[in-house]
Design a protein around this motif. Structure first.
Motif, short mmCIF file in Angstrom:
data_model
loop_
_atom_site.label_atom_id
_atom_site.label_comp_id
_atom_site.label_asym_id
_atom_site.label_seq_id
_atom_site.Cartn_x
_atom_site.Cartn_y
_atom_site.Cartn_z
N LEU A 61 0.83 -1.21 0.00
CA LEU A 61 0.00 0.00 0.00
C LEU A 61 0.86 1.26 0.00
CD1 LEU A 61 -2.71 -1.10 2.60
CD2 LEU A 61 -2.83 -1.21 0.10
N MET A 62 2.02 1.20 -0.63
CA MET A 62 2.89 2.36 -0.67
C MET A 62 2.30 3.46 -1.54
SD MET A 62 6.75 0.87 -0.95
CE MET A 62 7.49 -0.06 0.39
N PRO A 63 2.64 4.71 -1.24
CA PRO A 63 2.24 5.81 -2.14
C PRO A 63 2.94 5.69 -3.49
CG PRO A 63 2.87 6.64 0.04
CD PRO A 63 3.26 5.19 -0.01
N ALA A 64 2.39 6.34 -4.49
CA ALA A 64 2.94 6.27 -5.85
C ALA A 64 4.36 6.81 -5.89
CB ALA A 64 2.04 7.05 -6.81
N SER A 65 4.64 7.84 -5.10
CA SER A 65 6.00 8.40 -5.10
C SER A 65 7.01 7.40 -4.57
CB SER A 65 6.03 9.68 -4.25
OG SER A 65 5.59 9.41 -2.92
N VAL B 278 6.71 4.10 -4.71
CA VAL B 278 6.86 3.07 -5.74
C VAL B 278 7.82 3.52 -6.82
CG1 VAL B 278 5.63 1.73 -7.49
CG2 VAL B 278 4.57 2.12 -5.26
N LEU B 279 7.75 4.79 -7.21
CA LEU B 279 8.66 5.32 -8.21
C LEU B 279 10.10 5.29 -7.72
CD1 LEU B 279 9.11 6.67 -10.94
CD2 LEU B 279 8.63 8.88 -9.85
N ILE B 280 10.32 5.61 -6.44
CA ILE B 280 11.67 5.59 -5.87
C ILE B 280 12.22 4.17 -5.90
CG2 ILE B 280 12.98 5.91 -3.74
CD1 ILE B 280 11.15 8.24 -3.08
N ARG B 281 11.39 3.20 -5.56
CA ARG B 281 11.84 1.80 -5.58
C ARG B 281 12.16 1.36 -7.00
NH1 ARG B 281 9.56 -2.63 -1.44
NH2 ARG B 281 10.10 -1.59 0.51
N ALA B 282 11.35 1.77 -7.96
CA ALA B 282 11.60 1.40 -9.35
C ALA B 282 12.92 1.96 -9.85
CB ALA B 282 10.44 1.87 -10.22
N GLU C 159 15.52 2.58 -8.00
CA GLU C 159 16.59 1.82 -7.35
C GLU C 159 16.81 0.48 -8.04
OE1 GLU C 159 19.64 0.89 -4.74
OE2 GLU C 159 18.66 2.79 -5.22
N VAL C 160 15.73 -0.15 -8.49
CA VAL C 160 15.87 -1.42 -9.22
C VAL C 160 16.60 -1.21 -10.53
CG1 VAL C 160 14.58 -3.24 -10.38
CG2 VAL C 160 13.88 -2.49 -8.11
N ILE C 161 16.32 -0.11 -11.23
CA ILE C 161 17.03 0.18 -12.48
C ILE C 161 18.51 0.40 -12.22
CG2 ILE C 161 17.22 1.81 -14.39
CD1 ILE C 161 14.78 -0.01 -14.53
N THR C 162 18.84 1.09 -11.12
CA THR C 162 20.25 1.29 -10.76
C THR C 162 20.93 -0.04 -10.48
OG1 THR C 162 19.72 3.47 -9.84
CG2 THR C 162 21.81 2.46 -9.17
N ASN C 163 20.26 -0.94 -9.74
CA ASN C 163 20.84 -2.25 -9.45
C ASN C 163 21.01 -3.07 -10.72
OD1 ASN C 163 20.96 -1.71 -6.69
ND2 ASN C 163 18.92 -2.56 -6.31
N ARG C 164 20.08 -2.93 -11.65
CA ARG C 164 20.21 -3.66 -12.91
C ARG C 164 21.42 -3.19 -13.69
NH1 ARG C 164 16.50 -1.86 -17.69
NH2 ARG C 164 18.07 -0.21 -17.46
N ASP C 165 21.64 -1.88 -13.77
CA ASP C 165 22.81 -1.37 -14.49
C ASP C 165 24.10 -1.82 -13.84
OD1 ASP C 165 21.00 -0.11 -16.14
OD2 ASP C 165 21.17 1.86 -15.13
N THR C 166 24.13 -1.83 -12.50
CA THR C 166 25.32 -2.31 -11.81
C THR C 166 25.57 -3.79 -12.10
OG1 THR C 166 24.93 -0.72 -10.03
CG2 THR C 166 26.43 -2.54 -9.56
N LEU C 167 24.50 -4.59 -12.09
CA LEU C 167 24.64 -6.02 -12.37
C LEU C 167 25.14 -6.25 -13.79
CD1 LEU C 167 24.17 -8.88 -11.29
CD2 LEU C 167 21.82 -8.75 -12.12
N VAL C 168 24.66 -5.47 -14.75
CA VAL C 168 25.10 -5.61 -16.13
C VAL C 168 26.59 -5.29 -16.24
CG1 VAL C 168 24.91 -4.59 -18.44
CG2 VAL C 168 22.85 -5.22 -17.18
N LYS C 169 27.05 -4.22 -15.59
CA LYS C 169 28.46 -3.85 -15.65
C LYS C 169 29.35 -4.93 -15.06
CE LYS C 169 27.67 1.17 -15.49
NZ LYS C 169 27.90 2.42 -14.73
N LEU C 170 28.95 -5.50 -13.92
CA LEU C 170 29.78 -6.52 -13.28
C LEU C 170 29.81 -7.81 -14.10
CD1 LEU C 170 28.78 -5.99 -9.53
CD2 LEU C 170 30.80 -5.14 -10.75
#
Length: 325
Positions: free
Chosen positions: A236-240, A242-246, A248-259
């Motif tokens: 039941l998180m606010p939309a803002s 949810v956007l912050i979590r999304a 962060e997931v994109i940042t983790n994906r880019d880090t995983l791709v680089k490694l």
């Protein structure tokens, strides 16, 4: 050393000594033994998956003939304890935290040694569960302990994990759990031999590829898979939020791709393309992609040594080599 101490504590039966016949020195020794036993009993037991095939096989061998595990060869090309494990399988059920009640259906005549101590005796760090905080804490502590004991001997990391997710795709841990183990591996002075004995999925595949170059192994029937990080349940998180979590997931994906690109030798674009959807790899495909360096299977050295050189094949086929070109 830890495995031998724990095994000795299990196999030695306590001797009853009359109090009247005890000397002061014997009483002091008895107090030291009691204090040592009480301290060793407080060693934390890591969570084990009772359905893990590697641990089940290791426990049965330790119960029947523990000397074969303690007296392992020192100069062996094969990582320790893998000679008892024939057919690794992909985990078909989510890993459980509960410990197994019995080691096998037939109770052994004597209690087997403590498996975590036996693994540490072989300088083995076994990742047999998803990367939840309790597992990450244990793995990092074991890596630091093994480096403290001997900074020159190699450390073997056996992997049978679905990463930060379960095998059904449900998120069970933060992406930082995998990055924490990866950073600990990069700080070690020891050589790190990584071995996939079941499944190496997501961040577990990153840990498999992060071993010392030339020392990354995979069993013939193991599976590796890379995928994008999953967004945790937002509830039941606010939309803002949810956007912050999304983001962060994109940042983790880019880090995983680089490694992954760094350790597999591929470009970041190639890794990002295959990660759009879950990308499964058997041992052969994982070697081609650069995740591992060698596939472990029995008899391969003998088979390769028996193969005739190309000149012998040409001679047997009636092909003559012409000079002057």
């Amino acid at each position: 050393m830890i495995g031998e101490t724990m095994m000795g504590a299990y196999l030695r039966a306590p001797m009853a000594i009359p109090i009247s016949s005890q000397s002061p020195s014997a009483t002091l020794r008895r107090r030291r033994i009691t204090r040592t036993t009480s301290c060793s009993a407080k060693i934390p037991i890591p969570p084990l998956n009772p359905k893990d095939p590697f641990l089940s096989k290791l426990a049965s061998v330790a119960a029947s003939s523990p000397e074969t595990l303690l007296n392992r060869p020192l100069n062996s090309d094969t990582p320790p304890f893998l000679d008892i494990f024939d057919s690794p399988k992909l985990m078909a059920t989510p890993a459980q935290v509960e410990r197994s009640v019995s080691y096998n259906e037939h109770r052994p005549r004597r209690p087997p040694p403590d498996l975590p101590s036996l693994l540490l005796h072989g300088r083995i760090v076994y990742i047999g569960m998803p990367l939840v905080p309790a597992v990450t804490e244990l793995i990092v502590a074991e890596l630091m302990y093994l480096q403290y004991m001997d900074p020159k001997e190699p450390i073997y990391i056996y992997i049978n994990s679905t990463g930060t997710t379960r095998d059904d795709g449900e998120t069970v841990g933060m992406e930082t759990e995998g990055f924490a183990i990866y950073d600990a591996m990069m700080q070690l002075k020891n050589e790190i031999h990584t071995v996939a004995v079941g499944a190496a999925i997501g961040h577990a595949c990153l840990l498999l590829s992060a071993g010392t170059p030339g020392k990354r192994f995979m069993m013939p029937h193991a599976k590796a898979m890379i995928q994008q990080p999953r967004v945790p349940s937002s509830g039941l998180m606010p939309a803002s939020d949810v956007l912050i979590r999304a983001k962060e997931v994109i940042t983790n994906r880019d880090t995983l791709v680089k490694l992954l690109a760094k350790h597999t030798g591929n470009s970041e674009e190639a890794v990002a393309n295959v990660m759009r959807r879950p990308y499964y790899m058997d041992s052969t495909k994982a070697k081609e992609f650069g995740v591992i360096d060698r596939i472990l299977w029995r008899g391969q050295e003998k088979i390769m040594s028996d193969v005739a050189p190309p000149e012998e094949w040409d001679k047997g086929a009636g092909i003559k080599v012409l000079d002057g070109f």
